[in-house]
Design a protein around this motif. Structure first.
Motif, PDB file in Angstrom:
ATOM      1  N   GLU A 177     -28.629  -4.332  -7.525  1.00 47.01           N
ATOM      2  CA  GLU A 177     -27.289  -4.104  -6.985  1.00 47.01           C
ATOM      3  C   GLU A 177     -26.483  -3.171  -7.870  1.00 47.01           C
ATOM      4  OE1 GLU A 177     -25.930  -8.103  -6.733  1.00 47.01           O
ATOM      5  OE2 GLU A 177     -26.669  -8.377  -4.692  1.00 47.01           O
TER       6      GLU A 177
ATOM      7  N   CYS B 135     -26.826   7.343 -12.763  1.00 46.48           N
ATOM      8  CA  CYS B 135     -25.444   7.688 -12.402  1.00 46.48           C
ATOM      9  C   CYS B 135     -25.148   9.180 -12.493  1.00 46.48           C
ATOM     10  CB  CYS B 135     -24.458   6.913 -13.277  1.00 46.48           C
ATOM     11  SG  CYS B 135     -24.460   7.424 -15.004  1.00 46.48           S
TER      12      CYS B 135
ATOM     13  N   TYR C  31     -22.764  15.120  -1.559  1.00 45.03           N
ATOM     14  CA  TYR C  31     -23.283  15.652  -0.311  1.00 45.03           C
ATOM     15  C   TYR C  31     -23.134  17.162  -0.306  1.00 45.03           C
ATOM     16  CZ  TYR C  31     -23.138  10.809   1.104  1.00 45.03           C
ATOM     17  OH  TYR C  31     -23.335   9.466   1.172  1.00 45.03           O
TER      18      TYR C  31
ATOM     19  N   ASP D 274     -27.885   0.395  -7.339  1.00 49.15           N
ATOM     20  CA  ASP D 274     -27.461   0.912  -6.033  1.00 49.15           C
ATOM     21  C   ASP D 274     -25.997   1.316  -6.041  1.00 49.15           C
ATOM     22  OD1 ASP D 274     -29.999   0.509  -5.047  1.00 49.15           O
ATOM     23  OD2 ASP D 274     -29.506  -1.406  -4.091  1.00 49.15           O
ATOM     24  N   LYS D 275     -25.151   0.486  -6.656  1.00 44.01           N
ATOM     25  CA  LYS D 275     -23.717   0.774  -6.714  1.00 44.01           C
ATOM     26  C   LYS D 275     -23.450   2.039  -7.517  1.00 44.01           C
ATOM     27  CE  LYS D 275     -21.108  -1.474  -9.456  1.00 44.01           C
ATOM     28  NZ  LYS D 275     -20.370  -2.486 -10.199  1.00 44.01           N
TER      29      LYS D 275
ATOM     30  N   MET E 169     -23.087   9.846  -5.650  1.00 47.17           N
ATOM     31  CA  MET E 169     -23.823  10.626  -4.663  1.00 47.17           C
ATOM     32  C   MET E 169     -22.980  11.807  -4.199  1.00 47.17           C
ATOM     33  SD  MET E 169     -25.730   9.283  -1.250  1.00 47.17           S
ATOM     34  CE  MET E 169     -26.634   8.087  -2.199  1.00 47.17           C
TER      35      MET E 169
ATOM     36  N   GLU F 188     -24.642   5.154  -5.645  1.00 45.60           N
ATOM     37  CA  GLU F 188     -23.794   5.431  -4.501  1.00 45.60           C
ATOM     38  C   GLU F 188     -22.473   6.060  -4.918  1.00 45.60           C
ATOM     39  OE1 GLU F 188     -21.939   2.366  -1.573  1.00 45.60           O
ATOM     40  OE2 GLU F 188     -24.091   2.499  -1.204  1.00 45.60           O
ATOM     41  N   GLU F 189     -21.931   5.649  -6.080  1.00 40.30           N
ATOM     42  CA  GLU F 189     -20.666   6.199  -6.574  1.00 40.30           C
ATOM     43  C   GLU F 189     -20.780   7.685  -6.875  1.00 40.30           C
ATOM     44  OE1 GLU F 189     -19.754   3.929 -10.030  1.00 40.30           O
ATOM     45  OE2 GLU F 189     -19.021   2.210  -8.906  1.00 40.30           O
TER      46      GLU F 189
END
Length: 66
Positions: A39, A7, A51, A42-43, A49, A46-47
Protein backbone atom coordinates in the motif's frame (compact mmCIF):
# COMPACT_ATOMS: atom_id res chain seq x y z
CA UNK A 1 21.55 11.74 -11.38
CA UNK A 2 19.65 8.59 -10.47
CA UNK A 3 16.05 8.61 -9.30
CA UNK A 4 14.21 6.43 -6.80
CA UNK A 5 12.28 3.64 -8.52
CA UNK A 6 9.35 4.08 -6.10
CA UNK A 7 8.77 7.81 -5.83
CA UNK A 8 11.10 9.34 -8.44
CA UNK A 9 13.02 11.51 -5.97
CA UNK A 10 16.66 12.28 -6.86
CA UNK A 11 19.25 9.96 -5.30
CA UNK A 12 22.48 11.62 -4.29
CA UNK A 13 24.39 8.62 -2.93
CA UNK A 14 25.71 6.91 -6.04
CA UNK A 15 24.00 3.97 -7.68
CA UNK A 16 21.19 3.30 -5.17
CA UNK A 17 17.72 2.29 -6.28
CA UNK A 18 15.77 3.99 -3.48
CA UNK A 19 15.81 7.44 -1.88
CA UNK A 20 16.47 7.60 1.86
CA UNK A 21 12.77 7.97 2.72
CA UNK A 22 11.67 4.94 0.70
CA UNK A 23 14.62 2.88 1.91
CA UNK A 24 13.66 3.62 5.51
CA UNK A 25 10.06 2.56 4.83
CA UNK A 26 11.23 -0.65 3.14
CA UNK A 27 13.43 -1.66 6.07
CA UNK A 28 11.26 -0.75 9.03
CA UNK A 29 8.99 -3.14 10.90
CA UNK A 30 5.29 -2.52 10.34
CA UNK A 31 2.58 -2.91 12.94
CA UNK A 32 -0.67 -4.69 12.14
CA UNK A 33 -2.70 -1.46 12.24
CA UNK A 34 -0.45 0.35 9.74
CA UNK A 35 -0.60 0.29 5.96
CA UNK A 36 1.19 -2.61 4.31
CA UNK A 37 4.38 -2.18 2.34
CA UNK A 38 2.50 -2.72 -0.92
CA UNK A 39 0.00 0.00 0.00
CA UNK A 40 2.89 2.37 0.79
CA UNK A 41 4.56 1.67 -2.55
CA UNK A 42 1.30 2.06 -4.49
CA UNK A 43 0.54 5.37 -2.75
CA UNK A 44 4.02 6.79 -3.38
CA UNK A 45 4.06 5.73 -7.03
CA UNK A 46 0.59 7.18 -7.57
CA UNK A 47 1.59 10.55 -6.04
CA UNK A 48 4.48 11.01 -8.45
CA UNK A 49 2.86 9.60 -11.58
CA UNK A 50 3.21 11.93 -14.52
CA UNK A 51 1.04 11.85 -17.59
CA UNK A 52 2.40 12.72 -21.00
CA UNK A 53 0.21 14.40 -23.59
CA UNK A 54 0.52 12.00 -26.49
CA UNK A 55 -0.73 14.52 -29.04
CA UNK A 56 2.71 16.16 -29.27
CA UNK A 57 4.65 12.90 -29.70
CA UNK A 58 5.23 11.72 -33.28
CA UNK A 59 3.49 8.49 -34.20
CA UNK A 60 5.53 5.32 -34.70
CA UNK A 61 4.43 5.01 -38.32
CA UNK A 62 6.18 8.31 -39.11
CA UNK A 63 9.58 6.75 -38.41
CA UNK A 64 8.97 3.96 -40.92
CA UNK A 65 8.03 6.41 -43.71
CA UNK A 66 11.56 7.75 -43.97
Amino acid sequence: MNRCIICGAPIRNGLGLYCSDCLYELKRVRLSDEESLQEFIDKRMEEKMKYVHHDNIPKLERWFEI
